[in-house]
Write an enzyme that holds these catalytic residues in place. Structure first.
Site, PDB file in Angstrom:
ATOM      1  N   MET A   1      46.404  39.781  51.765  1.00 15.58           N
ATOM      2  CA  MET A   1      46.453  39.246  50.410  1.00 15.58           C
ATOM      3  C   MET A   1      46.166  37.744  50.364  1.00 15.58           C
ATOM      4  O   MET A   1      45.445  37.262  49.477  1.00 15.58           O
ATOM      5  CB  MET A   1      47.817  39.518  49.777  1.00 15.58           C
ATOM      6  CG  MET A   1      47.942  39.053  48.340  1.00 15.58           C
ATOM      7  SD  MET A   1      49.553  39.390  47.605  1.00 15.58           S
ATOM      8  CE  MET A   1      49.505  41.181  47.491  1.00 15.58           C
TER       9      MET A   1
ATOM     10  N   ARG B   1      22.093  54.784  30.340  1.00 13.32           N
ATOM     11  CA  ARG B   1      23.404  54.236  29.999  1.00 13.32           C
ATOM     12  C   ARG B   1      23.466  54.059  28.482  1.00 13.32           C
ATOM     13  O   ARG B   1      24.033  54.869  27.777  1.00 13.32           O
ATOM     14  CB  ARG B   1      23.666  52.914  30.738  1.00 13.32           C
ATOM     15  CG  ARG B   1      23.779  53.043  32.241  1.00 13.32           C
ATOM     16  CD  ARG B   1      24.340  51.793  32.889  1.00 13.32           C
ATOM     17  NE  ARG B   1      23.677  50.569  32.430  1.00 13.32           N
ATOM     18  CZ  ARG B   1      23.896  49.365  32.934  1.00 13.32           C
ATOM     19  NH1 ARG B   1      24.768  49.219  33.931  1.00 13.32           N
ATOM     20  NH2 ARG B   1      23.261  48.304  32.477  1.00 13.32           N
TER      21      ARG B   1
ATOM     22  N   LYS C   1      27.946  36.710  31.062  1.00 10.00           N
ATOM     23  CA  LYS C   1      29.025  37.691  30.960  1.00 10.00           C
ATOM     24  C   LYS C   1      29.972  37.545  32.154  1.00 10.00           C
ATOM     25  O   LYS C   1      29.659  36.884  33.139  1.00 10.00           O
ATOM     26  CB  LYS C   1      28.446  39.107  30.907  1.00 10.00           C
ATOM     27  CG  LYS C   1      27.661  39.516  32.132  1.00 10.00           C
ATOM     28  CD  LYS C   1      27.061  40.903  31.979  1.00 10.00           C
ATOM     29  CE  LYS C   1      26.248  41.283  33.223  1.00 10.00           C
ATOM     30  NZ  LYS C   1      25.708  42.648  33.128  1.00 10.00           N
TER      31      LYS C   1
ATOM     32  N   TYR D   1      47.280  43.199  59.794  1.00 10.04           N
ATOM     33  CA  TYR D   1      47.856  44.492  59.430  1.00 10.04           C
ATOM     34  C   TYR D   1      47.123  45.641  60.111  1.00 10.04           C
ATOM     35  O   TYR D   1      45.893  45.670  60.156  1.00 10.04           O
ATOM     36  CB  TYR D   1      47.792  44.701  57.917  1.00 10.04           C
ATOM     37  CG  TYR D   1      48.796  43.895  57.134  1.00 10.04           C
ATOM     38  CD1 TYR D   1      50.164  44.136  57.273  1.00 10.04           C
ATOM     39  CD2 TYR D   1      48.382  42.907  56.249  1.00 10.04           C
ATOM     40  CE1 TYR D   1      51.093  43.405  56.548  1.00 10.04           C
ATOM     41  CE2 TYR D   1      49.288  42.174  55.521  1.00 10.04           C
ATOM     42  CZ  TYR D   1      50.654  42.414  55.672  1.00 10.04           C
ATOM     43  OH  TYR D   1      51.565  41.691  54.952  1.00 10.04           O
TER      44      TYR D   1
END
Length: 358
Positions: free
Chosen positions: A302, A132, A35, A254
């Site tokens: 990024m 679930r 998956k 940053y």
């Protein structure tokens, strides 16, 4: 000229890890979990390699990926772990010979109204405590009876999923619930994920469903992949593209979240969160520069992150960097970032070139 970042997929390591699965579960059939694009490794690439290595089948969630496997020539069993969602999917599953989990009464109703000639092999999912998906003790018997009477239901087997196979609580409480619910029901069983098949042999049943261990990461927070004999399949690699010299008190990145306590050399690496590296990885996250372990500094951006190369005079522009993989366990990066190796592998983004090896 392209950025130097790349993901190297080692198919020999993948085959090796399938061998490790078989050593832990020698008597069970193996459904390799592919998956999420095979945990970021490429579903067709992984399926072909595992098929050549003798895996018994595949488990995933995405119908389009399951169909793509069939169209690529994969003949092994394929199972949809969440099953079907709409009535018109039944014909697609039947046409391609794709098995389906069934976990809700609405799915049984869809099967009951399927066109004549539609037959699906089914894995009836029990909710043994994870809460679930799956039928509870109160409605399991009715679901089983309905499926046995349904003309569209082919071969049946039973499945559940363990919530605590990777921690101290373990599986006994869920296994006891499952055994109580299924007492007297003689159907094949698939219970064990990676953690359970390693740690709890009593869960192996007829078929096991390894996921993360196939890709060379550990299902346990306290046991390394290497200790389990696993090899990393994905290596995320890049290079230093610039070097900066910091004085005491200088910041980098940053927000200026990292300030130098002494003079430092900083390597700027072509890798950021747009490539799949976790933005929340703090200063001090382990990274391999050349053949030496060091750490990140400052905030991941990024397209770039920074690493401490103060003690690595040999490192400079062009020096190889391993973000995770061979020589730099993905689980160690994940732990530093407050997540799990699963998330990092799945997060690899499409802009990262992928290179196959083996």
């Amino acid at each position: 000229m392209s950025r130097p970042i790349r993901a190297v997929i080692d198919l020999n390591a993948l085959r090796h890890n399938l061998g490790v699965v078989r050593r832990f579960a020698p008597a069970a059939r193996v459904l390799g979990v592919v998956k999420a694009n095979a945990y970021g490794h490429g579903v067709l690439r992984v399926a072909r390699a595992l098929a050549q290595a003798g895996v018994d089948g595949f488990a995933l969630l995405e119908l389009d990926a399951a169909v793509a496997l069939r169209e690529a020539g994969v003949t092994q069993r394929i199972v949809l772990l969440e099953g079907f969602f709409e009535p018109d999917e039944l014909a697609v599953l039947a046409r391609h010979g794709i098995d389906s989990a069934i976990h809700h009464a609405a799915q049984i109703q869809m099967l009951a109204h399927a066109p004549a000639g539609t037959t699906l092999n089914l894995l009836l999912k029990l909710n043994s405590g994870m809460n679930r998906l799956g039928f509870t003790e109160a409605n399991f018997a009715g679901a089983l009876t309905s499926l046995r009477e349904c003309r569209s239901a082919g071969d049946l087997s039973l499945m559940t999923h363990f919530a605590n196979a990777d921690d101290a609580l373990g599986v006994d409480w869920q296994l006891a619930a499952f055994n109580r619910m299924t007492a007297g029901v003689a159907l094949p069983r698939t219970l064990a994920n990676s953690a359970a098949l390693i740690r709890y042999p009593q869960t192996q049943g007829d078929c096991v469903r390894p996921g993360i261990m196939l890709y060379g990461a550990s299902p346990f927070p306290d046991v390394s992949a290497a200790e389990l004999g696993l090899k990393p399949v994905m290596t995320l690699a890049s290079q230093i593209i610039a070097v900066q010299h910091l004085k005491v008190g200088d910041s980098v990145g940053y927000g200026g979240t990292f300030k130098a306590a002494h003079d430092m050399r900083i390597g700027v690496v072509a890798c950021g969160y747009a490539d799949g590296y976790p933005r929340l990885a703090p200063s001090g996250t382990p990274v391999r520069v050349g053949d030496v372990m060091t750490t990140t500094v400052g905030r991941v951006s990024m397209d770039m992150l920074c690493v401490d190369i103060t003690a690595l005079p040999q490192a400079g522009v062009g020096t190889a960097v391993t973000l995770w993989g061979e020589g730099m366990p993905v689980d160690d990066v994940a732990t530093a970032a407050g997540t799990v190796g699963y998330e990092l592998l799945c997060a690899l983004t499409p802009r990262v070139p992928v290179v196959e090896h083996g």
